[in-house]
Motif scaffolding. Structure first.
Motif, short mmCIF file in Angstrom:
data_model
loop_
_atom_site.label_atom_id
_atom_site.label_comp_id
_atom_site.label_asym_id
_atom_site.label_seq_id
_atom_site.Cartn_x
_atom_site.Cartn_y
_atom_site.Cartn_z
N GLU A 1 0.81 -1.22 0.00
CA GLU A 1 0.00 0.00 0.00
C GLU A 1 0.85 1.27 0.00
OE1 GLU A 1 -4.13 -1.56 1.91
OE2 GLU A 1 -2.65 -0.81 3.34
N THR B 1 -0.39 0.53 -4.18
CA THR B 1 -1.81 0.79 -4.40
C THR B 1 -2.41 1.40 -3.13
OG1 THR B 1 -3.89 -0.23 -5.11
CG2 THR B 1 -2.51 -1.53 -3.64
N SER C 1 -5.12 0.49 -1.59
CA SER C 1 -5.67 -0.56 -0.74
C SER C 1 -5.44 -1.92 -1.38
CB SER C 1 -7.17 -0.35 -0.53
OG SER C 1 -7.74 -1.46 0.14
N VAL D 1 -7.29 -4.54 -0.58
CA VAL D 1 -8.56 -5.28 -0.51
C VAL D 1 -9.04 -5.75 -1.88
CG1 VAL D 1 -10.99 -5.19 0.19
CG2 VAL D 1 -9.22 -4.24 1.69
N PRO D 2 -9.13 -4.90 -2.90
CA PRO D 2 -9.61 -5.38 -4.20
C PRO D 2 -8.73 -6.48 -4.80
CG PRO D 2 -9.66 -2.98 -4.14
CD PRO D 2 -8.91 -3.44 -2.92
N LEU D 3 -7.41 -6.34 -4.67
CA LEU D 3 -6.49 -7.35 -5.22
C LEU D 3 -6.65 -8.68 -4.49
CD1 LEU D 3 -4.26 -8.23 -7.13
CD2 LEU D 3 -2.61 -7.31 -5.46
N ARG D 4 -6.82 -8.62 -3.18
CA ARG D 4 -7.01 -9.85 -2.41
C ARG D 4 -8.18 -10.65 -2.96
NH1 ARG D 4 -10.45 -11.75 1.32
NH2 ARG D 4 -9.65 -13.28 2.82
N GLU D 5 -9.28 -9.97 -3.19
CA GLU D 5 -10.48 -10.64 -3.70
C GLU D 5 -10.24 -11.22 -5.09
OE1 GLU D 5 -12.94 -11.31 -1.65
OE2 GLU D 5 -11.70 -10.22 -0.21
N LYS D 6 -9.54 -10.47 -5.95
CA LYS D 6 -9.26 -10.96 -7.31
C LYS D 6 -8.38 -12.21 -7.27
CE LYS D 6 -9.72 -6.58 -9.73
NZ LYS D 6 -9.00 -5.49 -10.40
#
Length: 183
Positions: free
Chosen positions: A79, A142, A144, A146-151
């Motif tokens: 981050e 980035t 956050s 969070v979005p990459l974790r989900e992807k």
């Protein structure tokens, strides 16, 4: 073969096993990492990061989705808020004889020792960003994770690590547990 442990402490003489949430709580361990995955730890200790690598088992769609804009086989994302700490932290690499450890997670390169171990060498890592780049990985920042974790978790990528996500901006507590390997 040598194994490594990274710390912001410059003078650890012995590593004593301690409890860790990643393993059976009935015993204590000393953690070490292999050479191939050592770059995953060229970060301040509490820095959240996601590491993912190309593998033969990932789909062609995910290869394009996650790697079409890079020539690197490994991508590490952290981050923006950690930029200053990345440039200010002095990190030390402790080396150990592999004979003192047993393999814990091949995908992540983790090894454990259930007894006290002494390092055979210690040296400063140097500028962390430069050292990461020398390894031929792509380092990204980035706002956050969070979005990459989900992807990643909803992809066919099976060679990944998610480290210290409890410190990631906006990460739900239930989602911040350590994650690596096959999903």
């Amino acid at each position: 073969m040598l194994l490594y442990h990274f710390s912001e402490e410059p003078d650890i003489q012995t590593f004593v096993p301690r409890r860790a949430e990643q393993v059976d709580a009935s015993y204590e361990v000393v953690w070490a990492i292999d050479e191939q995955h050592a770059v995953n730890y060229f970060f301040p200790r509490e820095c959240p990061r996601i590491i993912y690598r190309k593998s033969e088992t990932m789909s062609d769609e995910d290869r394009v989705r996650f790697f079409s804009d890079t020539t690197a086989d490994t991508v590490i994302v952290t981050e923006n808020a950690w930029w200053d700490r990345m440039n200010e932290t002095v990190l030390y690499r402790y080396a150990f004889k592999a004979a003192n450890f047993e393999l814990y997670d091949e995908i992540a390169g983790y090894y454990i020792a259930k007894t006290t171990v002494e390092p055979i060498d210690v040296e400063p890592v140097g500028n962390l960003v430069k050292q990461i780049m020398k390894q031929g990985v792509e380092l990204r920042f980035t706002p956050s994770l969070v979005p990459l974790r989900e992807k990643i978790l909803n992809s066919t990528i099976d060679d990944f690590s998610m480290i210290r996500l409890r410190n990631a901006k906006g990460m739900p507590e239930a989602a911040a547990s350590p994650t690596s390997g096959n999903n």
